[in-house]
Design a protein around this motif. Structure first.
Motif, PDB file in Angstrom:
ATOM      1  N   ASN A 223       0.811  -1.207   0.000  1.00 51.55           N
ATOM      2  CA  ASN A 223       0.000   0.000   0.000  1.00 51.55           C
ATOM      3  C   ASN A 223       0.848   1.263   0.000  1.00 51.55           C
ATOM      4  O   ASN A 223       2.046   1.249   0.269  1.00 51.55           O
ATOM      5  CB  ASN A 223      -0.907   0.016   1.236  1.00 51.55           C
ATOM      6  N   ALA A 224       0.173   2.391  -0.256  1.00 54.91           N
ATOM      7  CA  ALA A 224       0.839   3.674  -0.170  1.00 54.91           C
ATOM      8  C   ALA A 224       1.317   3.873   1.263  1.00 54.91           C
ATOM      9  O   ALA A 224       0.709   3.429   2.211  1.00 54.91           O
ATOM     10  CB  ALA A 224      -0.119   4.791  -0.577  1.00 54.91           C
TER      11      ALA A 224
ATOM     12  N   GLU B  83      -8.279  10.251  -3.525  1.00 55.37           N
ATOM     13  CA  GLU B  83      -6.857  10.590  -3.488  1.00 55.37           C
ATOM     14  C   GLU B  83      -6.681  12.107  -3.342  1.00 55.37           C
ATOM     15  O   GLU B  83      -7.501  12.865  -3.841  1.00 55.37           O
ATOM     16  CB  GLU B  83      -6.187  10.122  -4.788  1.00 55.37           C
ATOM     17  N   PRO B  84      -5.617  12.588  -2.664  1.00 60.16           N
ATOM     18  CA  PRO B  84      -4.523  11.804  -2.078  1.00 60.16           C
ATOM     19  C   PRO B  84      -4.815  11.308  -0.664  1.00 60.16           C
ATOM     20  O   PRO B  84      -4.032  10.556  -0.104  1.00 60.16           O
ATOM     21  CB  PRO B  84      -3.366  12.801  -2.062  1.00 60.16           C
ATOM     22  N   GLN B  85      -5.938  11.769  -0.064  1.00 63.85           N
ATOM     23  CA  GLN B  85      -6.241  11.340   1.301  1.00 63.85           C
ATOM     24  C   GLN B  85      -6.405   9.824   1.400  1.00 63.85           C
ATOM     25  O   GLN B  85      -6.023   9.205   2.386  1.00 63.85           O
ATOM     26  CB  GLN B  85      -7.507  12.032   1.812  1.00 63.85           C
ATOM     27  N   LYS B  86      -6.978   9.234   0.360  1.00 58.53           N
ATOM     28  CA  LYS B  86      -7.187   7.780   0.358  1.00 58.53           C
ATOM     29  C   LYS B  86      -5.875   7.034   0.570  1.00 58.53           C
ATOM     30  O   LYS B  86      -5.774   6.134   1.408  1.00 58.53           O
ATOM     31  CB  LYS B  86      -7.826   7.363  -0.966  1.00 58.53           C
ATOM     32  N   GLY B  87      -4.845   7.422  -0.180  1.00 55.72           N
ATOM     33  CA  GLY B  87      -3.553   6.766  -0.067  1.00 55.72           C
ATOM     34  C   GLY B  87      -2.900   6.994   1.281  1.00 55.72           C
ATOM     35  O   GLY B  87      -2.258   6.096   1.838  1.00 55.72           O
TER      36      GLY B  87
ATOM     37  N   THR C 235      -9.622  -2.163  -1.555  1.00 58.01           N
ATOM     38  CA  THR C 235      -8.784  -0.990  -1.780  1.00 58.01           C
ATOM     39  C   THR C 235      -8.278  -0.884  -3.213  1.00 58.01           C
ATOM     40  O   THR C 235      -7.753   0.151  -3.605  1.00 58.01           O
ATOM     41  CB  THR C 235      -7.580  -1.007  -0.827  1.00 58.01           C
TER      42      THR C 235
ATOM     43  N   SER D  64      -9.920   5.321   4.352  1.00 58.75           N
ATOM     44  CA  SER D  64      -9.366   5.117   3.015  1.00 58.75           C
ATOM     45  C   SER D  64     -10.422   4.608   2.038  1.00 58.75           C
ATOM     46  O   SER D  64     -10.333   4.867   0.834  1.00 58.75           O
ATOM     47  CB  SER D  64      -8.195   4.128   3.066  1.00 58.75           C
TER      48      SER D  64
END
Length: 399
Positions: free
Chosen positions: A93-94, A163-167, A216, A158
């Motif tokens: 994952n990120a 994105e970018p909050q999801k990552g 995800t 998530s």
């Protein structure tokens, strides 16, 4: 002039090594220096990010599931190996990067848990109080449980953010899971009165993490499918061990978790009729050699009982987890071998999962797995999953 020998800086050393200004080898939970000096080793609040950033090889499960269609039998792994399956969820994952807002992010995750995420585990006011309040109180004195709560809250964010909050939140979820899981495994064979509440709570969290991680979209292998659901079921069987040895929880303030009582709930006629048909089909197939009528009768009965949970609390994890925990090793083996009758029963479970799709950790699991089952069954078996298919895909669905 002599050439200085290059060396790797210890950027994330423990507090004791930093205080003494010596190089720390960053071994966890206790570095070599602290181990030699017999001192407490403390890495500080940035630890979750460090676990996420380091490229550590993942352990291989001691026993693997045989999921090929050509396998004649399937061997269930040991309890330890079943929890090793978690290493496959959320991998790659990120990564969250450390910053000055670390404490605020963790506080946000606690608020997220108490305001929203806990409700996916609750089925009434009594159990709501346990998940929302009592579990957090237990986590304040049990760090690995706190990491579990933070991991699931971050995973929930998530699955809700873009994105970018999801990552970012996905990286936080993976980091905190990495902190919680090793301690959970260490205590798995030593569940006692002191750690039973933490172990019970975290066992539910890791299953939610397993379901949610597959949503995800990290890679094709992580997507919801029949084989991935088999892995989650094996994980749930490991959790059954904790329940079996924690009888004293039934006399504690966690006792409502073991009370399945629900308010009267109406089950749609078509759902009841389809379950009736399953029971009749089991009796007919029982006339054939090799059909395990007793195992299937037990599974169908449990599915009927737990279906009430779906209609009473459709957003709760209890239906998804409850039936998986109760499923016998024999039934799981039949599903892994893709025995047609077992797949027909599993298709009904998928319909109930689909009804629970508003749960952020469930979402499309029911529809994805049912599609797999549909294409595994031939034309003689597909009529027996008419209700699940119509419930999930509609009356005129063409798969």
């Amino acid at each position: 002039m002599p050439i200085r020998r290059p060396h790797r800086k210890s950027r994330h050393g423990c507090k004791a090594c930093k205080r003494r200004r010596v190089k720390c080898d960053e071994v966890r939970p206790t570095c070599s220096n602290c181990k030699q000096r017999k001192e407490a080793c403390d890495y500080g609040t940035e630890t979750p990010y460090i676990w996420a950033a380091e490229d550590k090889p993942r352990r291989r499960a001691k026993s693997r599931l045989k999921l090929s269609e050509n396998d004649e039998e399937s061997v269930l792994p040991s309890t330890d190996a079943s929890f090793d399956l978690l290493d496959r969820f959320g991998a790659g994952n990120a990564i969250a990067s450390p910053d000055a807002a670390l404490d605020l992010n963790q506080l946000r995750l606690i608020v997220q848990w108490q305001n929203d995420t806990h409700r996916f585990f609750s089925r009434n006011e009594e159990t709501k109080h346990i998940w929302q309040v009592l579990l957090v109180e237990e986590a304040l004195v049990t760090p690995f449980l706190m990491h579990g709560i933070l991991a699931v809250s971050a995973l929930h964010l998530s699955l809700s953010e873009v994105e970018p909050q999801k990552g970012f939140w996905l990286g936080m979820a993976t980091a905190h899971k990495g902190q919680a899981l090793p301690h959970f495994l260490e205590n798995l064979h030593n569940v006692n009165e002191a750690n039973a509440k933490a172990m019970m709570g975290l066992s539910g969290l890791v299953v939610a993490f397993a379901f949610g991680s597959a949503l995800t979209g990290i890679s094709d292998a992580d997507q919801p499918c029949l084989d991935a659901l088999n892995n989650v079921f094996v994980l749930c069987r490991g959790i059954q061990q904790i329940i079996n040895v924690s009888s004293y929880l039934r006399q504690s303030n966690f006792a409502p978790l073991f009370n399945p009582a629900l308010p009267p709930t109406d089950i749609p006629d078509r759902a009841n009729e389809s379950l009736d048909h399953l029971e009749q089909l089991n009796a007919v197939c029982g006339l054939e050699m090799g059909h395990d009528t007793a195992t299937y009768a037990r599974v169908i009965g449990q599915l009927r009982d737990l279906s009430v949970q779906t209609y009473a609390q459709p957003t709760s994890m209890m239906m998804a987890v409850g039936w998986a925990i109760r499923a016998t090793p024999e039934y799981l083996s039949y599903v892994q071998q893709k025995v047609p009758f077992a797949l027909v029963v599993h298709a009904h479970y998928c319909a109930f999962l689909h009804i629970s799709r508003e749960n952020n950790f469930i979402q499309r699991w029911g529809s994805c797995v049912l599609r797999d089952i549909f294409y595994l069954l031939d034309s003689t078996w597909r009529p027996h999953i008419k209700w699940p298919v119509s419930e999930v895909f509609g009356e005129d669905a063409t798969l």
